[in-house]
Design a protein around this motif. Structure first.
Motif, PDB file in Angstrom:
ATOM      1  N   CYS A   1      30.845  18.155  39.306  1.00 38.18           N
ATOM      2  CA  CYS A   1      30.618  18.383  37.876  1.00 38.18           C
ATOM      3  C   CYS A   1      29.134  18.385  37.578  1.00 38.18           C
ATOM      4  O   CYS A   1      28.436  17.399  37.772  1.00 38.18           O
TER       5      CYS A   1
ATOM      6  N   HIS B   1      27.820  18.607  34.725  1.00 38.04           N
ATOM      7  CA  HIS B   1      27.631  18.099  33.366  1.00 38.04           C
ATOM      8  C   HIS B   1      27.160  19.185  32.422  1.00 38.04           C
ATOM      9  O   HIS B   1      26.437  18.917  31.468  1.00 38.04           O
ATOM     10  N   GLY B   2      27.582  20.377  32.735  1.00 41.52           N
ATOM     11  CA  GLY B   2      27.220  21.485  31.866  1.00 41.52           C
ATOM     12  C   GLY B   2      28.346  21.773  30.895  1.00 41.52           C
ATOM     13  O   GLY B   2      28.875  20.869  30.272  1.00 41.52           O
ATOM     14  N   ARG B   3      28.743  23.042  30.810  1.00 43.07           N
ATOM     15  CA  ARG B   3      29.798  23.413  29.891  1.00 43.07           C
ATOM     16  C   ARG B   3      31.137  23.476  30.629  1.00 43.07           C
ATOM     17  O   ARG B   3      31.190  23.591  31.855  1.00 43.07           O
ATOM     18  N   ILE B   4      32.206  23.414  29.858  1.00 45.18           N
ATOM     19  CA  ILE B   4      33.543  23.363  30.424  1.00 45.18           C
ATOM     20  C   ILE B   4      33.819  24.521  31.381  1.00 45.18           C
ATOM     21  O   ILE B   4      34.444  24.355  32.421  1.00 45.18           O
ATOM     22  N   ASP B   5      33.320  25.712  31.026  1.00 46.75           N
ATOM     23  CA  ASP B   5      33.693  26.858  31.839  1.00 46.75           C
ATOM     24  C   ASP B   5      33.044  26.839  33.228  1.00 46.75           C
ATOM     25  O   ASP B   5      33.370  27.651  34.082  1.00 46.75           O
ATOM     26  N   GLN B   6      32.160  25.878  33.443  1.00 44.02           N
ATOM     27  CA  GLN B   6      31.650  25.719  34.814  1.00 44.02           C
ATOM     28  C   GLN B   6      32.096  24.383  35.401  1.00 44.02           C
ATOM     29  O   GLN B   6      31.619  23.963  36.444  1.00 44.02           O
ATOM     30  N   CYS B   7      32.968  23.708  34.695  1.00 51.57           N
ATOM     31  CA  CYS B   7      33.305  22.343  35.073  1.00 51.57           C
ATOM     32  C   CYS B   7      34.249  22.321  36.271  1.00 51.57           C
ATOM     33  O   CYS B   7      35.328  22.906  36.250  1.00 51.57           O
TER      34      CYS B   7
ATOM     35  N   ILE C   1      37.923  20.665  35.586  1.00 55.34           N
ATOM     36  CA  ILE C   1      38.918  21.559  34.990  1.00 55.34           C
ATOM     37  C   ILE C   1      39.324  22.654  35.976  1.00 55.34           C
ATOM     38  O   ILE C   1      40.497  22.988  36.140  1.00 55.34           O
TER      39      ILE C   1
ATOM     40  N   LEU D   1      40.358  20.663  26.391  1.00 57.81           N
ATOM     41  CA  LEU D   1      39.013  20.997  26.861  1.00 57.81           C
ATOM     42  C   LEU D   1      38.989  22.368  27.518  1.00 57.81           C
ATOM     43  O   LEU D   1      38.093  23.172  27.290  1.00 57.81           O
ATOM     44  N   GLN D   2      40.036  22.610  28.321  1.00 54.41           N
ATOM     45  CA  GLN D   2      40.097  23.892  29.007  1.00 54.41           C
ATOM     46  C   GLN D   2      40.120  25.055  28.011  1.00 54.41           C
ATOM     47  O   GLN D   2      39.595  26.126  28.290  1.00 54.41           O
TER      48      GLN D   2
ATOM     49  N   PRO E   1      35.923  26.466  26.120  1.00 52.94           N
ATOM     50  CA  PRO E   1      35.026  26.516  27.271  1.00 52.94           C
ATOM     51  C   PRO E   1      33.564  26.245  26.933  1.00 52.94           C
ATOM     52  O   PRO E   1      32.759  26.008  27.819  1.00 52.94           O
ATOM     53  N   ASN E   2      33.230  26.269  25.653  1.00 49.27           N
ATOM     54  CA  ASN E   2      31.833  26.050  25.286  1.00 49.27           C
ATOM     55  C   ASN E   2      31.455  24.579  25.240  1.00 49.27           C
ATOM     56  O   ASN E   2      30.287  24.228  25.251  1.00 49.27           O
ATOM     57  N   GLN E   3      32.494  23.773  25.177  1.00 44.39           N
ATOM     58  CA  GLN E   3      32.226  22.342  25.034  1.00 44.39           C
ATOM     59  C   GLN E   3      31.554  21.762  26.275  1.00 44.39           C
ATOM     60  O   GLN E   3      31.660  22.303  27.375  1.00 44.39           O
ATOM     61  N   SER E   4      30.888  20.670  26.094  1.00 45.98           N
ATOM     62  CA  SER E   4      30.317  19.947  27.237  1.00 45.98           C
ATOM     63  C   SER E   4      31.446  19.394  28.081  1.00 45.98           C
ATOM     64  O   SER E   4      32.504  19.036  27.576  1.00 45.98           O
ATOM     65  N   CYS E   5      31.201  19.316  29.367  1.00 46.42           N
ATOM     66  CA  CYS E   5      32.291  18.815  30.193  1.00 46.42           C
ATOM     67  C   CYS E   5      32.187  17.305  30.406  1.00 46.42           C
ATOM     68  O   CYS E   5      32.812  16.736  31.292  1.00 46.42           O
ATOM     69  N   ALA E   6      31.406  16.662  29.555  1.00 46.21           N
ATOM     70  CA  ALA E   6      31.262  15.203  29.658  1.00 46.21           C
ATOM     71  C   ALA E   6      32.603  14.487  29.547  1.00 46.21           C
ATOM     72  O   ALA E   6      32.884  13.551  30.299  1.00 46.21           O
TER      73      ALA E   6
END
Lengths: 140, 140
Positions: free
Chosen positions: A115, A117-123, A126, B72-73, B76-81
């Motif tokens: 992770c 810690h960027g955006r969800i679409d690179q997480c 997920i 979250l999925q 996708p723009n959200q932070s993946c924290a």
DNA sequence: TCTTGCACCTCTAGCCGCTAGAGGATGTAG
DNA sequence: CTACATCCTCTAGCGGCTAGAGGTGCAAGA
């Protein structure tokens, strides 16, 4: 013979009051005598029983297994093959569980480490969840 | 667009039919369209969802955590924290569980090894259960 | 076309091992 | 005598399904 209330029994055994009543209701703990006012009054033997049960539960034995173990304890002449079998079965269960959790741990570590810690679409968290193909272990 | 029945969805996802209905009932899986005869008709998106849920369950995530992960999925723009935190929490849980089970394993091994396969009154299994003082680890 | 038979539907109840809460009785200390 | 903790029984809920009853839909073979 001082009378032991359920609260006192709970304190001494580390088993909660409602749980003690529950054990009685499912026949794991013998019904104690009652006071004039219908309150449970335990003997020392009940406390031993409770300690046994608690310890067995902490070791993850199921109630049915504990029932058997208690019955065995009450019949000291019997062979301990049954007790041995129950303990062995539990040991195998535990070993299996450890193996399985160790695999999960590895999987979760990969996810968490990946992770950015960027955006969800690179997480990676997920992503891996969505695509089992990315797992290290094909079957959990 | 071929219609996917619940049975077919179960086969493809590895999630049992009643479990799929259960997931729908608790709002984890969106309600699919229905056929003329009121039968569920799934889209590909439902299958992806089911795969995600199944994988997460296999990793031991609770339904509430999965609900959050799914949300979250979808964003996708959200932070993946948050996703990261959920996975980390689960990792810590798993590590704790492994430690605990490893201690139990040692305890059970001692019990089983000590069993001389004789009579109950010499049985180490029963003995250790009855007397927590004999444990290697004071607290499990 | 009819029938067989499986898959689907809803609904309720059960699993395990407790835990929580309502609503009331008892016991003890001041 | 009163206050308050502890006790009593009873029912319901937790999580994550699973099982069963009792009924409907649907596709394939005779």
């Amino acid at each position: 013979m001082k009378k032991i209330t359920i609260g006192e029994a709970a304190r001494q055994s580390g088993v909660k009051v409602p749980t003690i009543r529950y054990y009685e209701s499912i026949g794991l703990l013998a019904e104690p005598d009652r006071s004039e006012g219908n309150q449970r009054s335990y003997e020392q033997s009940h406390l031993h029983r409770l300690a046994f049960i608690r310890h067995a539960r902490e070791l993850g034995f199921e109630v049915d297994a504990i029932r058997t173990l208690l019955a065995l304890q009450d019949d000291p002449n019997q062979s301990c093959a049954s007790a041995d079998a129950i303990a062995k079965a539990r040991l195998i269960e535990v070993e299996q569980k450890i193996r399985s959790l160790t695999a999960l741990k590895a999987e979760l570590e990969t996810m968490v480490e990946g992770c950015g810690h960027g955006r969800i679409d690179q997480c990676r968290v997920i992503e891996v969840l969505a695509d089992h193909g990315q797992c290290m272990h094909p079957r959990h």
